[in-house]
Design a protein around this motif. Structure first.
Motif, PDB file in Angstrom:
ATOM      1  N   MET A   1       0.906  -1.429  -0.025  1.00  0.00           N
ATOM      2  CA  MET A   1      -0.118   0.002   0.056  1.00  0.00           C
ATOM      3  C   MET A   1       0.937   1.376   0.040  1.00  0.00           C
ATOM      4  SD  MET A   1      -3.139   0.860   0.140  1.00  0.00           S
ATOM      5  CE  MET A   1      -3.995   2.477   0.324  1.00  0.00           C
ATOM      6  N   ARG A   2       2.118   1.099   0.588  1.00  0.00           N
ATOM      7  CA  ARG A   2       2.749   2.281   0.655  1.00  0.00           C
ATOM      8  C   ARG A   2       3.282   2.812  -0.777  1.00  0.00           C
ATOM      9  NH1 ARG A   2       8.743   3.000   3.505  1.00  0.00           N
ATOM     10  NH2 ARG A   2       9.006   5.583   2.889  1.00  0.00           N
ATOM     11  N   ARG A   3       3.466   1.985  -1.637  1.00  0.00           N
ATOM     12  CA  ARG A   3       3.988   2.510  -2.933  1.00  0.00           C
ATOM     13  C   ARG A   3       2.606   3.145  -3.781  1.00  0.00           C
ATOM     14  NH1 ARG A   3       8.781   0.429  -5.960  1.00  0.00           N
ATOM     15  NH2 ARG A   3       7.387   1.030  -7.821  1.00  0.00           N
ATOM     16  N   ALA A   4       1.747   2.444  -3.601  1.00  0.00           N
ATOM     17  CA  ALA A   4       0.339   2.865  -3.987  1.00  0.00           C
ATOM     18  C   ALA A   4       0.171   4.679  -3.671  1.00  0.00           C
ATOM     19  CB  ALA A   4      -0.790   2.155  -3.974  1.00  0.00           C
ATOM     20  N   ALA A   5       0.503   4.500  -2.320  1.00  0.00           N
ATOM     21  CA  ALA A   5       0.169   5.983  -1.822  1.00  0.00           C
ATOM     22  C   ALA A   5       1.212   6.962  -2.415  1.00  0.00           C
ATOM     23  CB  ALA A   5       0.235   5.838  -0.382  1.00  0.00           C
ATOM     24  N   GLU A   6       2.567   6.649  -2.326  1.00  0.00           N
ATOM     25  CA  GLU A   6       3.427   7.425  -3.020  1.00  0.00           C
ATOM     26  C   GLU A   6       3.166   7.618  -4.402  1.00  0.00           C
ATOM     27  OE1 GLU A   6       7.294   5.171  -2.922  1.00  0.00           O
ATOM     28  OE2 GLU A   6       7.368   5.372  -0.627  1.00  0.00           O
ATOM     29  N   HIS A   7       2.999   6.731  -5.150  1.00  0.00           N
ATOM     30  CA  HIS A   7       2.315   7.447  -6.714  1.00  0.00           C
ATOM     31  C   HIS A   7       1.242   8.120  -6.754  1.00  0.00           C
ATOM     32  CE1 HIS A   7       4.826   4.490  -9.087  1.00  0.00           C
ATOM     33  NE2 HIS A   7       4.488   3.528  -7.919  1.00  0.00           N
ATOM     34  N   LEU A  51      -3.551   7.353 -11.608  1.00  0.00           N
ATOM     35  CA  LEU A  51      -4.187   6.123 -12.062  1.00  0.00           C
ATOM     36  C   LEU A  51      -3.324   4.802 -11.742  1.00  0.00           C
ATOM     37  CD1 LEU A  51      -5.646   7.098 -15.264  1.00  0.00           C
ATOM     38  CD2 LEU A  51      -7.106   6.602 -13.111  1.00  0.00           C
ATOM     39  N   LEU A  52      -2.148   4.821 -11.974  1.00  0.00           N
ATOM     40  CA  LEU A  52      -1.044   4.057 -11.585  1.00  0.00           C
ATOM     41  C   LEU A  52      -1.005   3.601  -9.922  1.00  0.00           C
ATOM     42  CD1 LEU A  52       1.050   1.620 -12.222  1.00  0.00           C
ATOM     43  CD2 LEU A  52       2.787   3.673 -11.839  1.00  0.00           C
ATOM     44  N   ALA A  57      -2.956   0.031  -5.498  1.00  0.00           N
ATOM     45  CA  ALA A  57      -3.903  -0.107  -4.473  1.00  0.00           C
ATOM     46  C   ALA A  57      -5.067  -1.275  -4.399  1.00  0.00           C
ATOM     47  CB  ALA A  57      -4.457   1.004  -3.778  1.00  0.00           C
ATOM     48  N   VAL A  58      -5.771  -1.243  -5.687  1.00  0.00           N
ATOM     49  CA  VAL A  58      -6.765  -2.116  -6.131  1.00  0.00           C
ATOM     50  C   VAL A  58      -6.289  -3.558  -6.080  1.00  0.00           C
ATOM     51  CG1 VAL A  58      -8.860  -2.762  -7.317  1.00  0.00           C
ATOM     52  CG2 VAL A  58      -8.360  -0.352  -6.711  1.00  0.00           C
ATOM     53  N   ARG A  59      -5.102  -3.545  -6.760  1.00  0.00           N
ATOM     54  CA  ARG A  59      -4.582  -4.850  -7.102  1.00  0.00           C
ATOM     55  C   ARG A  59      -4.105  -5.716  -6.023  1.00  0.00           C
ATOM     56  NH1 ARG A  59       0.768  -5.703 -10.636  1.00  0.00           N
ATOM     57  NH2 ARG A  59       0.597  -7.986 -10.788  1.00  0.00           N
TER      58      ARG A  59
END
Length: 60
Positions: A1-7, A51-52, A57-59
């Motif tokens: 989740m951290r990478r998704a939040a960074e993106h 969007l990435l 995050a959904v994945r």
């Protein structure tokens, strides 16, 4: 989740920077490129980054 939040955060910052360029540099002329057009490109790239982040995050 951290990478998704960074993106998502990076994309939001890029999109806001592009919005600022597009909105407040309408009268600035450079010999190489137009700053409002560069702002539009940054907004598109920021949206893609968001969007990435949402996809990652959904994945998970």
């Amino acid at each position: 989740m951290r990478r998704a939040a960074e993106h998502c955060a990076t994309g939001a910052g890029t999109a806001l920077g592009g919005l600022a360029l597009w909105r407040w540099t309408q009268e600035v002329e450079l010999p190489v490129m137009s700053l409002p057009k560069a702002g539009v490109v940054l907004m598109v790239l920021g949206g893609a980054e968001i969007l990435l982040g949402l996809y990652r995050a959904v994945r998970r």
